[in-house]
Enzyme design. Structure first.
Site, PDB file in Angstrom:
ATOM      1  N   LYS A   1      -9.765  18.997  18.659  1.00 34.72           N
ATOM      2  CA  LYS A   1     -10.578  17.857  19.085  1.00 34.72           C
ATOM      3  C   LYS A   1     -11.524  18.246  20.201  1.00 34.72           C
ATOM      4  O   LYS A   1     -12.648  17.737  20.275  1.00 34.72           O
ATOM      5  CB  LYS A   1      -9.666  16.729  19.577  1.00 34.72           C
ATOM      6  CG  LYS A   1      -8.959  15.991  18.481  1.00 34.72           C
ATOM      7  CD  LYS A   1      -8.447  14.646  19.002  1.00 34.72           C
ATOM      8  CE  LYS A   1      -7.584  13.963  17.980  1.00 34.72           C
ATOM      9  NZ  LYS A   1      -6.172  13.936  18.368  1.00 34.72           N
TER      10      LYS A   1
ATOM     11  N   GLU B   1     -10.552  10.609  27.747  1.00 40.75           N
ATOM     12  CA  GLU B   1     -11.780   9.841  27.525  1.00 40.75           C
ATOM     13  C   GLU B   1     -11.521   8.363  27.791  1.00 40.75           C
ATOM     14  O   GLU B   1     -10.379   7.909  27.794  1.00 40.75           O
ATOM     15  CB  GLU B   1     -12.329  10.065  26.107  1.00 40.75           C
ATOM     16  CG  GLU B   1     -11.423   9.561  25.006  1.00 40.75           C
ATOM     17  CD  GLU B   1     -11.874   9.969  23.607  1.00 40.75           C
ATOM     18  OE1 GLU B   1     -12.670  10.919  23.452  1.00 40.75           O
ATOM     19  OE2 GLU B   1     -11.398   9.335  22.651  1.00 40.75           O
TER      20      GLU B   1
ATOM     21  N   HIS C   1      -1.415   3.967  12.648  1.00 37.77           N
ATOM     22  CA  HIS C   1      -2.198   5.134  12.214  1.00 37.77           C
ATOM     23  C   HIS C   1      -2.082   5.429  10.735  1.00 37.77           C
ATOM     24  O   HIS C   1      -2.498   6.485  10.278  1.00 37.77           O
ATOM     25  CB  HIS C   1      -1.841   6.377  13.040  1.00 37.77           C
ATOM     26  CG  HIS C   1      -1.909   6.116  14.511  1.00 37.77           C
ATOM     27  ND1 HIS C   1      -3.097   5.853  15.152  1.00 37.77           N
ATOM     28  CD2 HIS C   1      -0.954   6.024  15.463  1.00 37.77           C
ATOM     29  CE1 HIS C   1      -2.850   5.619  16.437  1.00 37.77           C
ATOM     30  NE2 HIS C   1      -1.567   5.710  16.648  1.00 37.77           N
TER      31      HIS C   1
ATOM     32  N   ARG D   1     -12.023  17.409   4.583  1.00 36.78           N
ATOM     33  CA  ARG D   1     -11.417  17.312   3.243  1.00 36.78           C
ATOM     34  C   ARG D   1     -11.982  16.089   2.527  1.00 36.78           C
ATOM     35  O   ARG D   1     -12.701  15.293   3.128  1.00 36.78           O
ATOM     36  CB  ARG D   1      -9.900  17.137   3.380  1.00 36.78           C
ATOM     37  CG  ARG D   1      -9.562  15.858   4.133  1.00 36.78           C
ATOM     38  CD  ARG D   1      -8.103  15.499   4.115  1.00 36.78           C
ATOM     39  NE  ARG D   1      -7.893  14.167   4.644  1.00 36.78           N
ATOM     40  CZ  ARG D   1      -7.746  13.870   5.924  1.00 36.78           C
ATOM     41  NH1 ARG D   1      -7.796  14.828   6.840  1.00 36.78           N
ATOM     42  NH2 ARG D   1      -7.575  12.625   6.307  1.00 36.78           N
TER      43      ARG D   1
HETATM   44  C1  MV4 Z   1      -8.910   6.070  20.617  1.00 35.79           C
HETATM   45  C2  MV4 Z   1      -8.702   4.675  20.676  1.00 35.79           C
HETATM   46  C3  MV4 Z   1      -9.306   3.975  21.672  1.00 35.79           C
HETATM   47  N1  MV4 Z   1     -10.068   4.623  22.596  1.00 35.79           N
HETATM   48  N2  MV4 Z   1      -9.681   6.666  21.541  1.00 35.79           N
HETATM   49  C4  MV4 Z   1      -5.819   6.981  17.121  1.00 35.79           C
HETATM   50  C5  MV4 Z   1      -5.629   8.190  16.280  1.00 35.79           C
HETATM   51  C6  MV4 Z   1      -6.632   9.193  16.737  1.00 35.79           C
HETATM   52  N3  MV4 Z   1      -7.301   9.745  15.599  1.00 35.79           N
HETATM   53  C7  MV4 Z   1      -7.549   8.465  17.652  1.00 35.79           C
HETATM   54  N4  MV4 Z   1      -7.032   7.151  17.848  1.00 35.79           N
HETATM   55  C8  MV4 Z   1      -7.573   6.283  18.739  1.00 35.79           C
HETATM   56  N5  MV4 Z   1      -8.377   6.829  19.675  1.00 35.79           N
HETATM   57  C9  MV4 Z   1     -10.227   5.929  22.506  1.00 35.79           C
HETATM   58  N6  MV4 Z   1     -10.979   6.535  23.417  1.00 35.79           N
HETATM   59  C10 MV4 Z   1      -7.926   4.080  19.683  1.00 35.79           C
HETATM   60  C11 MV4 Z   1      -7.363   4.887  18.714  1.00 35.79           C
HETATM   61  C12 MV4 Z   1      -6.605   4.216  17.713  1.00 35.79           C
HETATM   62  C13 MV4 Z   1      -7.037   4.216  16.399  1.00 35.79           C
HETATM   63  C14 MV4 Z   1      -8.177   4.893  16.017  1.00 35.79           C
HETATM   64  C15 MV4 Z   1      -8.593   4.896  14.722  1.00 35.79           C
HETATM   65  C16 MV4 Z   1      -7.867   4.194  13.785  1.00 35.79           C
HETATM   66  C17 MV4 Z   1      -6.731   3.514  14.142  1.00 35.79           C
HETATM   67  C18 MV4 Z   1      -6.299   3.520  15.445  1.00 35.79           C
HETATM   68  C19 MV4 Z   1      -5.152   2.826  15.802  1.00 35.79           C
HETATM   69  C20 MV4 Z   1      -4.741   2.824  17.103  1.00 35.79           C
HETATM   70  C21 MV4 Z   1      -5.461   3.531  18.066  1.00 35.79           C
END
Ligand code: MV4
Length: 665
Positions: free
Chosen positions: A116, A200, A235, A291
């Site tokens: 990341k 972040e 997720h 992918r």
């Molecule tokens: C975040 C966020 C809020 N703010 N980053 C969850 C999995 C990972 N891929 C990144 N994720 C998140 N990052 C910031 N700065 C909230 C999530 C997140 C989320 C993101 C995408 C799809 C579903 C989610 C469910 C909970 C939290």
């Protein structure tokens, strides 16, 4: 174009890839583990090669075994599908070393996007919007604490190697930062062997919006619009759609341009997805998936392109099949992921044989790797199918999916069909633009609603049991040496000599009594206070159709011993119908009295002496073994004596209520 393709995957995605390979005239080669000998992808492919034991580590993640299979089958190319080895740069390199085309991006592009931190650094250079944060190599705790103060709170700590939300910590105040950092590092080290983190600004209610990109080996890159995947639970995506509802043309264009810039920054080849989180009109890069994704069918639906075909053409060195200006979106597409898991029990995955597996494909695309009779194994993903609708509008796509769900059923494993219907029916979802916390916030209504079966549901269950009995008797009669045996007589099932029937449908801790009396060419049915006239009950392919008070209703019905499974109007019911032989005491009461079917405490009495009651009226509530039994009047009539009182503990078979002798006698 190459001539043969090995699919290093299983389930629906393997079947879906084989379909396109076949259409393009390629020889398809499946691989399979011990658990998948009879699986659909093995049956569909032109050839199939066994690669190891059931655990994925020994089969679908076993690079040497898959390369050996590809050599043995003389496969020109390998498609990794999603999951398993699809984002493993070592696998892409192993293919290259063996002289086999890997259908996917270069190992370098995978590595660049796999971390990341390095992905964010690349995106920053390409001008892709990022949340304020720190994603550099300096990992000193004090340095990061200072960076945290600069960024501001709330913020989120993420493991650079993490995925699926693991190793993430939200921090709301500076004083909590040091502990959260320690915890995130520990989790990263144990889960991914990497304790590096990035930090972040945290968004409280983001939407998850991702853009489909494609690149070729000639330096071209395009996007195929966005998908909204905000309907998630912990997720795991549940519903995806394209386009994202309520996104302005400006934002859509800006996201598309940012995603293409991201793809060009790593000279991306093949299918990729650039993930953003969006809130309050802004969108920010999250990560890039290198992918083909599970939810690619919604993009296929709105663009009309076969993305697997695109992948194969690009892998063969062709230029992209379309230029950006030739890619247009039409209508609205939505995908439901069907999982073998129980939403009411914390999404516990469910294994077993699919006794019934019926997903309506009327006006829908069904991508599945299973058919009725297949077993769901503990070794792999719990997703059993995807249901995809494409319609002129979002509302019509939802309507089509709900109509399809109403005609579908799965029995043998727990499933999320009911939950999917409840999400589709929710006003916030219908309005469009839910955030990723939607399912968690509405968990009670969506996952564990407490419902009472309606008189219609009980009636359908009772008619279903009768129809199944009749079908079984018919099957028996045709097999029997003596087809004239009275036990096999079924031809007068619907005539007036039929006996009345009473069923006690047990549902969790309650009993729902229903009685059926022949009336004309149908039944008069009493459930509690409601009377229903039922006619024309008919069983067809596991579905019961009947006319209830002039309204034609249908339900999926299945019996397994004492368990009656019924699905009607988007809702599944699992009743227990105890064997009548074990309840002889109740039967002995005949028509004139109500007996306690088992020892218990009497908690409610809804009748009084001299009262006129209807058959099926609930008169007494008895509790035993944490179960509530609602005892109903065996017939209509006047109550003569009540020989029990509330609070009393009664014996099995004890007379509770005596009816006055009926006039007919
Ligand atoms: C975040 C966020 C809020 N703010 N980053 C969850 C999995 C990972 N891929 C990144 N994720 C998140 N990052 C910031 N700065 C909230 C999530 C997140 C989320 C993101 C995408 C799809 C579903 C989610 C469910 C909970 C939290």
């Amino acid at each position: 174009m190459f001539q043969s393709l090995l699919i290093a995957n299983r389930g629906e995605i393997a079947c879906r890839i084989i379909r396109t390979a076949r259409r393009m005239g390629l020889r398809s080669i499946a691989v399979f583990s011990d658990a998948d000998e009879a699986a659909q992808h093995v049956q569909m492919a032109d050839e199939a090669i066994h690669i190891g034991a059931a655990p994925a580590r020994e089969s679908y993640l076993n690079i040497p075994a898959i390369i050996a299979a590809a050599k043995r089958a003389r496969a020109d190319a390998i498609h990794p599908g999603y999951g398993f080895l699809s984002e493993n740069p070592a696998f892409a390199e192993a293919c290259a070393e063996a002289g086999i085309i890997f259908v996917g991006p270069s190992a370098d592009a995978m590595r660049a996007m796999g971390s990341k931190g390095s992905a964010k650094a690349l995106m920053e250079m390409a001008g892709v919007p990022l949340l304020p944060g720190y994603h550099g190599t300096e990992q000193d705790a004090e340095f990061l604490a200072d960076e945290a103060k600069r960024i501001g709170f709330p913020l989120i700590i993420k493991g650079v190697a993490g995925g699926g939300g693991r190793g993430m910590r939200v921090v709301r105040a500076a004083g909590d930062f040091a502990d959260a950092l320690r915890a995130a590092r520990q989790e990263g080290a144990s889960a991914f062997g990497d304790d590096r983190v990035l930090i972040e600004r945290y968004l409280e209610r983001p939407r998850h919006i991702e853009v489909q990109v494609f690149g070729d080996s000639h330096g071209n890159a395009v996007h195929l619009f966005e998908r909204d995947c905000s309907a998630q639970r912990r997720h795991q995506k549940v519903i995806e759609e394209a386009p994202a509802p309520g996104i302005s043309v400006e934002i859509r264009d800006a996201m598309g341009a940012a995603a293409v810039a991201a793809a060009k920054a790593v000279q991306y080849q093949g299918a990729g997805t650039v993930e953003f989180i969006a809130q309050d009109g802004g969108f920010y890069f999250l990560e890039m998936n290198t992918r083909l994704q599970v939810e690619h069918p919604v993009t296929e639906a709105i663009t009309g392109f076969d993305l697997v075909e695109w992948q194969l053409r690009v892998a063969a060195g062709e230029v992209l099949p379309a230029r950006q200006e030739d890619i247009r979106a039409q209508g609205h597409a939505m995908e439901l992921r069907v999982y073998a898991e129980d939403p009411a029990r914390d999404f516990a995955p469910s294994i077993g044989a699919l006794q019934v597996f019926r997903l309506s494909d009327q006006g829908l695309r069904i991508d599945s790797g299973f058919v009725a009779g297949d077993r769901i194994s503990i070794h792999y993903d719990a997703m059993v199918a995807k249901i995809i609708a494409h319609a002129p509008s979002r509302a019509e796509a939802i309507a089509r999916l709900r109509a399809g769900l109403a005609q579908s059923d799965i029995i043998g494993v727990a499933h999320n069909l009911d939950m999917l219907d409840r999400i589709l029916a929710h006003p916030d979802f219908a309005a469009g633009g839910i955030d990723t916390g939607f399912i968690a916030r509405h968990a009670e209504a969506l996952l564990t609603p407490k419902l009472q079966p309606s008189p219609q549901v009980l009636t359908l269950a009772a008619l279903g049991v009768l129809a199944l009995e009749e079908a079984a008797a018919r099957a028996n009669a045709t097999q029997s040496a003596d087809p004239h045996s009275p036990w096999h007589a079924t031809d007068h099932w619907w005539v007036n000599t039929r006996p009345s029937r009473v069923f006690d449908f047990h549902l969790e801790d309650e009993v729902h009594a229903i009685s059926l009396t022949p009336a004309g060419d149908g039944w008069r049915i009493a459930t509690g206070s409601t009377d229903i006239m039922a006619r024309h009950a008919k069983l067809e392919d596991g579905r019961l159709h009947a006319l209830l008070d002039g309204m034609r209703l249908s339900a999926s019905i299945h019996r397994d011993g004492e368990t009656i499974s019924l699905r009607h109007a988007g809702q599944s019911w699992r009743f227990r119908l105890p064997d009548p032989i074990t309840r002889a005491g109740e039967e002995e009461g005949g028509d004139d009295r109500l007996l306690a079917p088992l020892p218990g405490q009497l908690t409610q009495l809804m009748a009084s002496e001299g009262q006129e009651v209807a058959r099926g009226d609930v008169l007494v509530v008895l509790e035993a073994m944490k179960t509530v039994f609602r005892l109903a009047a065996p017939r209509a009539g006047r109550i003569e004596t009540i020989s029990c009182r509330v609070g009393e503990t009664v014996r099995e078979g004890q007379i509770l209520i005596q009816f006055a002798a009926s006039e007919a006698d």
